[in-house]
Design a protein around this motif. Sequence first.
Motif, PDB file in Angstrom:
ATOM      1  N   GLU A  32      -5.644  -6.521  -8.161  1.00 12.77           N
ATOM      2  CA  GLU A  32      -4.256  -6.962  -8.253  1.00 12.77           C
ATOM      3  C   GLU A  32      -4.023  -8.169  -7.351  1.00 12.77           C
ATOM      4  O   GLU A  32      -3.348  -9.125  -7.730  1.00 12.77           O
ATOM      5  N   HIS A  33      -4.606  -8.116  -6.149  1.00  9.10           N
ATOM      6  CA  HIS A  33      -4.453  -9.220  -5.207  1.00  9.10           C
ATOM      7  C   HIS A  33      -4.963 -10.519  -5.807  1.00  9.10           C
ATOM      8  O   HIS A  33      -4.305 -11.557  -5.742  1.00  9.10           O
ATOM      9  N   ASN A  75      -1.247  10.184  -3.382  1.00  8.35           N
ATOM     10  CA  ASN A  75      -1.867   9.241  -4.310  1.00  8.35           C
ATOM     11  C   ASN A  75      -2.778   9.738  -5.414  1.00  8.35           C
ATOM     12  O   ASN A  75      -2.627   9.354  -6.557  1.00  8.35           O
TER      13      ASN A  75
ATOM     14  N   TYR B  24       5.492  -5.369  -3.018  1.00 10.62           N
ATOM     15  CA  TYR B  24       4.196  -5.042  -3.607  1.00 10.62           C
ATOM     16  C   TYR B  24       3.111  -5.604  -2.700  1.00 10.62           C
ATOM     17  O   TYR B  24       3.384  -6.479  -1.861  1.00 10.62           O
ATOM     18  N   GLY B  25       1.895  -5.115  -2.869  1.00  6.58           N
ATOM     19  CA  GLY B  25       0.814  -5.400  -1.930  1.00  6.58           C
ATOM     20  C   GLY B  25       0.678  -6.853  -1.539  1.00  6.58           C
ATOM     21  O   GLY B  25       0.737  -7.213  -0.360  1.00  6.58           O
ATOM     22  N   TYR B  26       0.529  -7.716  -2.543  1.00 10.64           N
ATOM     23  CA  TYR B  26       0.283  -9.138  -2.279  1.00 10.64           C
ATOM     24  C   TYR B  26       1.420  -9.758  -1.472  1.00 10.64           C
ATOM     25  O   TYR B  26       1.198 -10.545  -0.552  1.00 10.64           O
ATOM     26  N   ARG B  48      -3.127   1.746   2.787  1.00 11.73           N
ATOM     27  CA  ARG B  48      -3.619   2.970   2.171  1.00 11.73           C
ATOM     28  C   ARG B  48      -3.516   4.152   3.122  1.00 11.73           C
ATOM     29  O   ARG B  48      -3.074   5.227   2.761  1.00 11.73           O
ATOM     30  N   SER B  51       0.037   5.171   3.764  1.00 10.93           N
ATOM     31  CA  SER B  51       0.529   5.823   2.553  1.00 10.93           C
ATOM     32  C   SER B  51       0.103   7.280   2.532  1.00 10.93           C
ATOM     33  O   SER B  51       0.902   8.177   2.308  1.00 10.93           O
ATOM     34  N   PHE B  56       4.873   5.917   3.353  1.00  9.08           N
ATOM     35  CA  PHE B  56       5.459   5.266   2.172  1.00  9.08           C
ATOM     36  C   PHE B  56       5.281   6.144   0.954  1.00  9.08           C
ATOM     37  O   PHE B  56       4.438   7.018   0.928  1.00  9.08           O
ATOM     38  N   LEU B  60       5.309   1.996  -9.569  1.00  5.32           N
ATOM     39  CA  LEU B  60       4.975   0.817 -10.357  1.00  5.32           C
ATOM     40  C   LEU B  60       6.257   0.215 -10.905  1.00  5.32           C
ATOM     41  O   LEU B  60       7.159   0.949 -11.333  1.00  5.32           O
ATOM     42  N   ARG B  69       3.433  -3.954 -11.215  1.00  6.34           N
ATOM     43  CA  ARG B  69       2.917  -4.085  -9.872  1.00  6.34           C
ATOM     44  C   ARG B  69       3.213  -2.852  -9.052  1.00  6.34           C
ATOM     45  O   ARG B  69       4.237  -2.203  -9.226  1.00  6.34           O
ATOM     46  N   LYS B  70       2.325  -2.552  -8.109  1.00  4.88           N
ATOM     47  CA  LYS B  70       2.474  -1.366  -7.284  1.00  4.88           C
ATOM     48  C   LYS B  70       3.348  -1.709  -6.077  1.00  4.88           C
ATOM     49  O   LYS B  70       2.968  -2.517  -5.232  1.00  4.88           O
ATOM     50  N   TYR B  72       5.580  -0.600  -2.586  1.00  4.51           N
ATOM     51  CA  TYR B  72       5.593   0.363  -1.488  1.00  4.51           C
ATOM     52  C   TYR B  72       7.022   0.528  -1.004  1.00  4.51           C
ATOM     53  O   TYR B  72       7.746  -0.452  -0.828  1.00  4.51           O
TER      54      TYR B  72
END
Lengths: 194, 107
Positions: A32-33, A75, B24-26, B48, B51, B56, B60, B69-70, B72
């Motif tokens: 994804e990054h 998760n 989201y992550g990015y 991670r 989480s 968190f 999506l 996108r995922k 948090y």
Amino acid sequence: MSKKGEFMDALRHYLSDFGNGEREEILYDYEEHFRIGMESGKTEDELIKELGSPKDIAAQYRNADENVITNSKVNSNHSTIGSVGIFIALVFFNLVFVLGIYLGILGALIGMCCAAIGVSVAGIAVSVCIILRPIIPENVVIPSGIPDISVFFVGIGTTALGILFCIGMFYLVKYFMVVTVKYVKWNIKTIKGE
Amino acid sequence: MNTQLKKGILELCVLAVLDKKDCYGYELVNEISKDIEISDGTIYPILRRLSKEGYFTTYLQESTEGPPRKYYRLTELGKETREKLTDEWENFVEKVDNILKEADIDE
């Protein structure tokens, strides 16, 4: 192969000791990054440089794993069904095959411990009785055809044997506990699919 | 900067950024690495782990630019921890400042 492909392969390789579900989840974050990064105009090379070394990254996931106090509740949606299947299989296997043998061994160990204690006590009892012969009531039986001193030493010898037996049992039981704990841990690990 | 210290501070930063808004992550990685100099790759392991420890939740969300996108989102536990860590940090900075000031005066 693209640079990104090399990076992802390297990361996958350094994570090979992780469970499949866990590894794929981790890799997905990086996929994804890259995707979003390239959408916003960065090149693969830039992204790879910014991410750093796959080996270091993997090390941090490994490190973190040891620090997790509570188990992952949130998760793992990928590996749940597999886990349940394995759980049922293991329970079945343990009940049918392992439990009987385990209880048998446990029973034998308990018996042997009692025997060890019994022997030690018996030896002590014999030696003590010989010493105290003058003051022991009529109805307590003590061997009379053998010289007292021999019986006394037989008592001591038996006690020594008993104590050795006890020491041996101690280590045996300790080892048995260690094996039990390891087996239980293995079960848990297998269920979680690691 | 010392790695252990950085790690603890990074956690605080992650919690603080997410306290303001879900990311989201990015997005999160960018927010942090534009101020603190670290490899982007070090943030995902932290995300991670935090989480897993319940700070968190993730969800999506559809995006106009591609696959979902995922995101948090900070939990109650996350919020409490963030406050606690912020206090500890401010405390720590204050104490270090004191020591440095005293050291200066002694010179």
